[in-house]
Design an enzyme around this catalytic site. Structure first.
Site, PDB file in Angstrom:
ATOM      1  N   LYS A  92       0.651  -9.649  -8.748  1.00  0.00           N
ATOM      2  CA  LYS A  92      -0.601  -9.229  -8.091  1.00  0.00           C
ATOM      3  C   LYS A  92      -1.463  -8.590  -9.155  1.00  0.00           C
ATOM      4  O   LYS A  92      -1.045  -7.635  -9.819  1.00  0.00           O
ATOM      5  CB  LYS A  92      -0.309  -8.244  -6.961  1.00  0.00           C
ATOM      6  CG  LYS A  92      -1.561  -7.738  -6.248  1.00  0.00           C
ATOM      7  CD  LYS A  92      -1.183  -6.991  -4.970  1.00  0.00           C
ATOM      8  CE  LYS A  92      -2.394  -6.459  -4.220  1.00  0.00           C
ATOM      9  NZ  LYS A  92      -2.861  -5.163  -4.765  1.00  0.00           N
ATOM     10  N   ASN A 104      -7.332 -11.564  -2.375  1.00  0.00           N
ATOM     11  CA  ASN A 104      -7.246 -10.234  -1.757  1.00  0.00           C
ATOM     12  C   ASN A 104      -8.530  -9.447  -2.036  1.00  0.00           C
ATOM     13  O   ASN A 104      -9.116  -9.570  -3.099  1.00  0.00           O
ATOM     14  CB  ASN A 104      -6.025  -9.493  -2.336  1.00  0.00           C
ATOM     15  CG  ASN A 104      -6.015  -8.010  -1.983  1.00  0.00           C
ATOM     16  OD1 ASN A 104      -6.037  -7.147  -2.859  1.00  0.00           O
ATOM     17  ND2 ASN A 104      -5.981  -7.705  -0.719  1.00  0.00           N
ATOM     18  N   GLY A 119      -5.318  -5.786   3.187  1.00  0.00           N
ATOM     19  CA  GLY A 119      -4.770  -4.440   3.032  1.00  0.00           C
ATOM     20  C   GLY A 119      -5.275  -3.495   4.095  1.00  0.00           C
ATOM     21  O   GLY A 119      -4.740  -3.426   5.202  1.00  0.00           O
ATOM     22  N   HIS A 139      -6.546  -9.653  -6.522  1.00  0.00           N
ATOM     23  CA  HIS A 139      -7.503  -8.690  -5.956  1.00  0.00           C
ATOM     24  C   HIS A 139      -8.819  -8.981  -6.676  1.00  0.00           C
ATOM     25  O   HIS A 139      -8.942  -8.732  -7.877  1.00  0.00           O
ATOM     26  CB  HIS A 139      -7.009  -7.260  -6.195  1.00  0.00           C
ATOM     27  CG  HIS A 139      -7.891  -6.217  -5.577  1.00  0.00           C
ATOM     28  ND1 HIS A 139      -7.578  -4.887  -5.601  1.00  0.00           N
ATOM     29  CD2 HIS A 139      -9.076  -6.304  -4.927  1.00  0.00           C
ATOM     30  CE1 HIS A 139      -8.532  -4.191  -4.994  1.00  0.00           C
ATOM     31  NE2 HIS A 139      -9.454  -5.031  -4.582  1.00  0.00           N
ATOM     32  N   GLN A 158       7.531  -5.077  -4.008  1.00  0.00           N
ATOM     33  CA  GLN A 158       6.641  -4.949  -5.165  1.00  0.00           C
ATOM     34  C   GLN A 158       7.182  -3.913  -6.152  1.00  0.00           C
ATOM     35  O   GLN A 158       7.481  -2.772  -5.786  1.00  0.00           O
ATOM     36  CB  GLN A 158       5.224  -4.528  -4.788  1.00  0.00           C
ATOM     37  CG  GLN A 158       4.341  -4.599  -6.041  1.00  0.00           C
ATOM     38  CD  GLN A 158       2.944  -4.059  -5.873  1.00  0.00           C
ATOM     39  OE1 GLN A 158       2.758  -2.910  -5.507  1.00  0.00           O
ATOM     40  NE2 GLN A 158       1.954  -4.891  -6.151  1.00  0.00           N
ATOM     41  N   CYS A 180      -2.832  -1.955 -10.062  1.00  0.00           N
ATOM     42  CA  CYS A 180      -3.071  -0.576  -9.637  1.00  0.00           C
ATOM     43  C   CYS A 180      -3.633   0.246 -10.798  1.00  0.00           C
ATOM     44  O   CYS A 180      -3.056   0.268 -11.875  1.00  0.00           O
ATOM     45  CB  CYS A 180      -1.763   0.029  -9.139  1.00  0.00           C
ATOM     46  SG  CYS A 180      -1.981   1.690  -8.554  1.00  0.00           S
ATOM     47  N   MET A 212       0.853  -1.204   0.000  1.00  0.00           N
ATOM     48  CA  MET A 212       0.000   0.000   0.000  1.00  0.00           C
ATOM     49  C   MET A 212       0.881   1.243   0.000  1.00  0.00           C
ATOM     50  O   MET A 212       1.617   1.501   0.962  1.00  0.00           O
ATOM     51  CB  MET A 212      -0.935  -0.008   1.213  1.00  0.00           C
ATOM     52  CG  MET A 212      -2.045  -1.039   1.106  1.00  0.00           C
ATOM     53  SD  MET A 212      -3.194  -1.005   2.500  1.00  0.00           S
ATOM     54  CE  MET A 212      -2.253  -1.842   3.769  1.00  0.00           C
TER      55      MET A 212
HETATM   56  C1  LIG Z   1      -3.630   3.515   0.414  1.00  0.00           C
HETATM   57  C2  LIG Z   1      -3.535   2.329  -0.504  1.00  0.00           C
HETATM   58  C3  LIG Z   1      -2.419   2.179  -1.301  1.00  0.00           C
HETATM   59  C4  LIG Z   1      -2.302   1.075  -2.162  1.00  0.00           C
HETATM   60  N1  LIG Z   1      -1.151   0.910  -2.878  1.00  0.00           N
HETATM   61  C5  LIG Z   1      -0.987  -0.226  -3.601  1.00  0.00           C
HETATM   62  C6  LIG Z   1       0.272  -0.528  -4.193  1.00  0.00           C
HETATM   63  O1  LIG Z   1       1.262   0.205  -4.032  1.00  0.00           O
HETATM   64  N2  LIG Z   1       0.367  -1.669  -4.928  1.00  0.00           N
HETATM   65  C7  LIG Z   1      -0.698  -2.524  -5.095  1.00  0.00           C
HETATM   66  O2  LIG Z   1      -0.564  -3.553  -5.763  1.00  0.00           O
HETATM   67  N3  LIG Z   1      -1.882  -2.278  -4.514  1.00  0.00           N
HETATM   68  C8  LIG Z   1      -2.042  -1.163  -3.750  1.00  0.00           C
HETATM   69  N4  LIG Z   1      -3.207  -0.961  -3.087  1.00  0.00           N
HETATM   70  C9  LIG Z   1      -4.271  -1.993  -3.167  1.00  0.00           C
HETATM   71  C10 LIG Z   1      -4.102  -2.996  -2.035  1.00  0.00           C
HETATM   72  O3  LIG Z   1      -2.874  -3.689  -2.148  1.00  0.00           O
HETATM   73  C11 LIG Z   1      -5.250  -4.017  -2.019  1.00  0.00           C
HETATM   74  O4  LIG Z   1      -5.229  -4.712  -3.239  1.00  0.00           O
HETATM   75  C12 LIG Z   1      -6.612  -3.353  -1.862  1.00  0.00           C
HETATM   76  O5  LIG Z   1      -6.596  -2.383  -0.830  1.00  0.00           O
HETATM   77  C13 LIG Z   1      -7.697  -4.406  -1.571  1.00  0.00           C
HETATM   78  O6  LIG Z   1      -7.421  -5.075  -0.367  1.00  0.00           O
HETATM   79  P1  LIG Z   1      -8.190  -4.707   1.010  1.00  0.00           P
HETATM   80  O7  LIG Z   1      -9.662  -4.726   0.704  1.00  0.00           O
HETATM   81  O8  LIG Z   1      -7.800  -5.758   1.982  1.00  0.00           O
HETATM   82  O9  LIG Z   1      -7.740  -3.330   1.411  1.00  0.00           O
HETATM   83  C14 LIG Z   1      -3.347   0.124  -2.236  1.00  0.00           C
HETATM   84  C15 LIG Z   1      -4.468   0.279  -1.413  1.00  0.00           C
HETATM   85  C16 LIG Z   1      -4.568   1.361  -0.547  1.00  0.00           C
HETATM   86  C17 LIG Z   1      -5.767   1.483   0.366  1.00  0.00           C
END
Ligand SMILES: Cc1cc2nc3c(=O)[nH]c(=O)nc-3n(C[C@H](O)[C@H](O)[C@H](O)COP(=O)(O)O)c2cc1C
Length: 324
Positions: free
Chosen positions: A135, A207, A229, A167, A66, A96, A14
């Site tokens: 991912k 995820n 996350g 995801h 990552q 992303c 994240m």
């Molecule tokens: C603030 C924030 C930053 C994130 N940055 C990334 C990232 O750098 N790389 C990535 O693959 N996913 C990123 N994500 C997505 C998360 O890795 C994850 O896939 C998503 O939040 C869903 O999972 P969750 O419902 O458990 O939060 C980010 C999510 C959030 C909330």
């Protein structure tokens, strides 16, 4: 480096959240969860220097790095840098949807070019001896059928890559913000479960939207791993029993939220001495006492006082005293 780690529960990459301080903090709660760095672009890593992006404390391990990028050679070079820096796995971001990422044509939009992704993954795998994982979402824009997803995974798996983190929602590249892209497209766990059924030899983590260890245990009946996350960031204490319940390990020695914060103090003191501002660390602590009387005052002290010039550990102690 110890590659003897387990993917049953991991914490999602994240951006701006899972920096080295957050990872150190979470590691105090669980010896076994697999942690991921924030996404690092290949461009930044190659041009702005490894020290800034790869710095971490050995205590954080196991940690996976990552990467975000779309150039096989640059990804190979960055993977090598990651392996040399001690990371246990290199992960390619194909999930992303942010504009910045799209303008660089990587992240979720890579799903539209499975052959390029396969080339990237092959080149990364050739460069390192540690595992390379991916991912990804379950689809992107109108390309959201089971056949599309199945074909994407099959193409990547043919490179030899066998670790997939899914995801479980698609990404809309236009019209939705990154934040909306984490809530609006519906979660479709069935896609992930079906993937495991059809590719039993792949290590598949689910995820999206998982918010408790009960939910983790439910998912683990059908897939190999679960990645969490936001809940881990906003309410880290739910991980307190993870070692015991998810990894069949010893219970955490940390018996309370307060004990966790106390265990983090020496780290914060050391970082302060090295010139790291207090707020860079305390911003990760806001959610620790969620639901406990005094939590509001605790957060208020941290958010208002930790940024004052010269603020130190006494601010954290004062905040801690606000909660019963
Ligand atoms: C603030 C924030 C930053 C994130 N940055 C990334 C990232 O750098 N790389 C990535 O693959 N996913 C990123 N994500 C997505 C998360 O890795 C994850 O896939 C998503 O939040 C869903 O999972 P969750 O419902 O458990 O939060 C980010 C999510 C959030 C909330």
């Amino acid at each position: 480096m110890d590659l003897n780690f387990n993917r049953r529960l991991s914490i999602a990459p994240m951006l701006d959240y899972t920096d080295r301080h957050e990872r150190f903090f979470l590691r105090l709660l669980s010896k076994h969860i697999l942690l991921y760095t924030e996404m690092v672009t290949t461009h930044a890593l190659i041009h702005a220097g490894a020290e800034r992006f790869l710095r971490h404390d050995p205590f954080e391990h196991p940690v996976a790095l990552q990467l975000a990028g779309n150039n096989p050679k640059m990804l190979a070079e960055c993977s090598r840098m990651g392996e040399d820096a001690g990371f246990v796995e290199i992960n390619l971001n194909c999930g992303c949807p942010s504009d910045r990422v799209q303008s660089g044509a990587f992240g979720a939009c890579l799903m539209k070019d499975k052959n390029l992704v396969a080339e990237c993954i092959s080149s990364m795998r050739e460069a390192v001896s540690i595992p390379v994982s991916i991912k990804t979402r379950i689809g992107v824009d109108q390309q959201d059928t089971w056949e599309f997803f199945h074909d994407f995974v099959k193409t990547i798996a043919e490179t030899g890559c066998d670790v997939f983190i899914i995801h479980a929602r698609k990404a809309w590249l236009k019209g939705l913000s990154p934040k909306e892209n984490r809530t609006k497209p519906p979660l479709m766990y069935d896609f992930v479960y079906r993937l495991k059924d059809e590719f039993p030899h792949l290590n598949i983590s689910l995820n999206g939207g998982v918010q408790s260890l009960n939910a983790v245990e439910e998912c683990l009946k059908k897939v190999d791993g679960v990645m969490v996350g936001r809940e881990a960031y906003e309410n880290p204490w739910f991980l307190a029993e993870a070692d015991e319940r998810i990894f069949n390990g010893k219970a955490s020695a940390i018996a309370s939220r307060r004990a966790l914060l106390e265990a983090f103090l020496p780290y914060m003191e050391k970082q302060l001495k090295e010139g790291c501002p207090l707020t860079i660390m305390t911003r990760h602590l806001f959610g620790l006492f969620n639901g406990i009387p005094g939590a509001r005052r605790y957060r208020q002290i941290l958010s208002e006082e930790a940024s004052a010039k010269g603020a130190g550990i006494e601010t954290v102690l004062r905040a801690m005293d606000a909660v019963s």
